[in-house]
Write a protein that holds these residues in place. Structure first.
Motif, PDB file in Angstrom:
ATOM      1  N   ILE A 171      76.313  -5.271 -39.244  1.00  0.00           N
ATOM      2  CA  ILE A 171      77.076  -4.081 -38.862  1.00  0.00           C
ATOM      3  C   ILE A 171      78.564  -4.315 -39.104  1.00  0.00           C
ATOM      4  O   ILE A 171      79.254  -3.486 -39.695  1.00  0.00           O
ATOM      5  CB  ILE A 171      76.805  -3.717 -37.381  1.00  0.00           C
ATOM      6  CG1 ILE A 171      75.358  -3.238 -37.227  1.00  0.00           C
ATOM      7  CG2 ILE A 171      77.796  -2.670 -36.886  1.00  0.00           C
ATOM      8  CD1 ILE A 171      74.902  -3.092 -35.777  1.00  0.00           C
ATOM      9  N   ARG A 172      79.060  -5.474 -38.658  1.00  0.00           N
ATOM     10  CA  ARG A 172      80.481  -5.797 -38.798  1.00  0.00           C
ATOM     11  C   ARG A 172      80.909  -5.844 -40.262  1.00  0.00           C
ATOM     12  O   ARG A 172      81.998  -5.405 -40.616  1.00  0.00           O
ATOM     13  CB  ARG A 172      80.762  -7.144 -38.121  1.00  0.00           C
ATOM     14  CG  ARG A 172      82.152  -7.329 -37.631  1.00  0.00           C
ATOM     15  CD  ARG A 172      82.369  -8.622 -36.833  1.00  0.00           C
ATOM     16  NE  ARG A 172      81.206  -9.459 -36.559  1.00  0.00           N
ATOM     17  CZ  ARG A 172      80.458  -9.403 -35.441  1.00  0.00           C
ATOM     18  NH1 ARG A 172      80.734  -8.569 -34.504  1.00  0.00           N
ATOM     19  NH2 ARG A 172      79.425 -10.203 -35.274  1.00  0.00           N
TER      20      ARG A 172
ATOM     21  N   ARG B 116      79.314   3.458 -25.125  1.00  0.00           N
ATOM     22  CA  ARG B 116      79.387   2.016 -25.337  1.00  0.00           C
ATOM     23  C   ARG B 116      78.195   1.481 -26.109  1.00  0.00           C
ATOM     24  O   ARG B 116      78.092   0.289 -26.360  1.00  0.00           O
ATOM     25  CB  ARG B 116      79.480   1.305 -23.980  1.00  0.00           C
ATOM     26  CG  ARG B 116      80.778   1.635 -23.243  1.00  0.00           C
ATOM     27  CD  ARG B 116      80.900   0.843 -21.975  1.00  0.00           C
ATOM     28  NE  ARG B 116      80.972  -0.580 -22.307  1.00  0.00           N
ATOM     29  CZ  ARG B 116      80.786  -1.553 -21.424  1.00  0.00           C
ATOM     30  NH1 ARG B 116      80.511  -1.275 -20.175  1.00  0.00           N
ATOM     31  NH2 ARG B 116      80.879  -2.806 -21.791  1.00  0.00           N
ATOM     32  N   SER B 117      77.277   2.377 -26.476  1.00  0.00           N
ATOM     33  CA  SER B 117      76.051   1.960 -27.160  1.00  0.00           C
ATOM     34  C   SER B 117      76.209   2.021 -28.674  1.00  0.00           C
ATOM     35  O   SER B 117      76.919   2.872 -29.209  1.00  0.00           O
ATOM     36  CB  SER B 117      74.891   2.871 -26.754  1.00  0.00           C
ATOM     37  OG  SER B 117      74.681   2.809 -25.378  1.00  0.00           O
ATOM     38  N   ARG B 118      75.525   1.131 -29.353  1.00  0.00           N
ATOM     39  CA  ARG B 118      75.512   1.084 -30.814  1.00  0.00           C
ATOM     40  C   ARG B 118      74.134   1.559 -31.265  1.00  0.00           C
ATOM     41  O   ARG B 118      73.117   1.120 -30.735  1.00  0.00           O
ATOM     42  CB  ARG B 118      75.751  -0.359 -31.251  1.00  0.00           C
ATOM     43  CG  ARG B 118      75.739  -0.616 -32.703  1.00  0.00           C
ATOM     44  CD  ARG B 118      76.903  -0.085 -33.454  1.00  0.00           C
ATOM     45  NE  ARG B 118      78.169  -0.646 -33.037  1.00  0.00           N
ATOM     46  CZ  ARG B 118      79.338  -0.256 -33.554  1.00  0.00           C
ATOM     47  NH1 ARG B 118      79.375   0.662 -34.496  1.00  0.00           N
ATOM     48  NH2 ARG B 118      80.455  -0.778 -33.143  1.00  0.00           N
TER      49      ARG B 118
ATOM     50  N   LEU C 279      68.816   1.928 -42.018  1.00  0.00           N
ATOM     51  CA  LEU C 279      68.028   0.694 -42.055  1.00  0.00           C
ATOM     52  C   LEU C 279      67.153   0.671 -43.308  1.00  0.00           C
ATOM     53  O   LEU C 279      67.081  -0.343 -44.005  1.00  0.00           O
ATOM     54  CB  LEU C 279      67.163   0.566 -40.801  1.00  0.00           C
ATOM     55  CG  LEU C 279      66.285  -0.679 -40.727  1.00  0.00           C
ATOM     56  CD1 LEU C 279      67.115  -1.956 -40.810  1.00  0.00           C
ATOM     57  CD2 LEU C 279      65.441  -0.661 -39.475  1.00  0.00           C
ATOM     58  N   ARG C 280      66.527   1.797 -43.622  1.00  0.00           N
ATOM     59  CA  ARG C 280      65.698   1.883 -44.830  1.00  0.00           C
ATOM     60  C   ARG C 280      66.540   1.609 -46.078  1.00  0.00           C
ATOM     61  O   ARG C 280      66.144   0.840 -46.948  1.00  0.00           O
ATOM     62  CB  ARG C 280      65.046   3.268 -44.930  1.00  0.00           C
ATOM     63  CG  ARG C 280      64.033   3.366 -46.084  1.00  0.00           C
ATOM     64  CD  ARG C 280      63.703   4.779 -46.484  1.00  0.00           C
ATOM     65  NE  ARG C 280      64.870   5.339 -47.167  1.00  0.00           N
ATOM     66  CZ  ARG C 280      65.517   6.430 -46.791  1.00  0.00           C
ATOM     67  NH1 ARG C 280      65.122   7.117 -45.751  1.00  0.00           N
ATOM     68  NH2 ARG C 280      66.567   6.861 -47.458  1.00  0.00           N
ATOM     69  N   ASP C 281      67.735   2.216 -46.144  1.00  0.00           N
ATOM     70  CA  ASP C 281      68.626   2.002 -47.289  1.00  0.00           C
ATOM     71  C   ASP C 281      69.038   0.534 -47.398  1.00  0.00           C
ATOM     72  O   ASP C 281      69.103  -0.016 -48.494  1.00  0.00           O
ATOM     73  CB  ASP C 281      69.868   2.886 -47.187  1.00  0.00           C
ATOM     74  CG  ASP C 281      69.553   4.364 -47.339  1.00  0.00           C
ATOM     75  OD1 ASP C 281      68.437   4.701 -47.808  1.00  0.00           O
ATOM     76  OD2 ASP C 281      70.419   5.180 -46.983  1.00  0.00           O
ATOM     77  N   PHE C 282      69.326  -0.095 -46.273  1.00  0.00           N
ATOM     78  CA  PHE C 282      69.697  -1.508 -46.265  1.00  0.00           C
ATOM     79  C   PHE C 282      68.567  -2.360 -46.836  1.00  0.00           C
ATOM     80  O   PHE C 282      68.790  -3.241 -47.673  1.00  0.00           O
ATOM     81  CB  PHE C 282      70.040  -1.966 -44.840  1.00  0.00           C
ATOM     82  CG  PHE C 282      70.144  -3.460 -44.724  1.00  0.00           C
ATOM     83  CD1 PHE C 282      71.264  -4.131 -45.175  1.00  0.00           C
ATOM     84  CD2 PHE C 282      69.096  -4.208 -44.187  1.00  0.00           C
ATOM     85  CE1 PHE C 282      71.351  -5.513 -45.097  1.00  0.00           C
ATOM     86  CE2 PHE C 282      69.177  -5.578 -44.096  1.00  0.00           C
ATOM     87  CZ  PHE C 282      70.318  -6.229 -44.562  1.00  0.00           C
TER      88      PHE C 282
ATOM     89  N   ALA D  85      72.930 -11.836 -35.931  1.00  0.00           N
ATOM     90  CA  ALA D  85      72.747 -11.518 -37.355  1.00  0.00           C
ATOM     91  C   ALA D  85      72.831 -10.018 -37.589  1.00  0.00           C
ATOM     92  O   ALA D  85      73.444  -9.566 -38.567  1.00  0.00           O
ATOM     93  CB  ALA D  85      71.410 -12.061 -37.849  1.00  0.00           C
ATOM     94  N   VAL D  86      72.235  -9.231 -36.700  1.00  0.00           N
ATOM     95  CA  VAL D  86      72.298  -7.771 -36.834  1.00  0.00           C
ATOM     96  C   VAL D  86      73.741  -7.299 -36.664  1.00  0.00           C
ATOM     97  O   VAL D  86      74.229  -6.481 -37.449  1.00  0.00           O
ATOM     98  CB  VAL D  86      71.358  -7.067 -35.829  1.00  0.00           C
ATOM     99  CG1 VAL D  86      71.569  -5.551 -35.842  1.00  0.00           C
ATOM    100  CG2 VAL D  86      69.902  -7.399 -36.153  1.00  0.00           C
TER     101      VAL D  86
END
Length: 62
Positions: A29-30, A41-43, A50-53, A24-25
């Motif tokens: 993002i996608r 290679r890290s996201r 996250l706060r804005d979302f 789901a996360v």
């Protein structure tokens, strides 16, 4: 927000905060509803993104 003070969260940290599963996360993002950056290679998800979302989701629900 300045780059020096921006807190970057891992996907598992975002999963815990939103009480969502990994896929789901990554779907958020996608679909570009949740901003993220790649470091090697890290996201990572900026805490401000996250706060804005969350704020946007609450506004949509109201």
């Amino acid at each position: 927000m300045t780059t020096a003070t921006a807190e970057l969260l891992t996907v598992p940290e975002v999963m815990a905060r939103l009480k969502l599963g990994r896929s789901a996360v990554y779907d958020l993002i996608r679909s570009r509803r949740l901003v993220s950056i790649r470091i090697g290679r890290s996201r990572r998800i900026p805490a401000d993104a996250l706060r804005d979302f969350i704020l946007h989701a609450v506004e949509e629900a109201a």
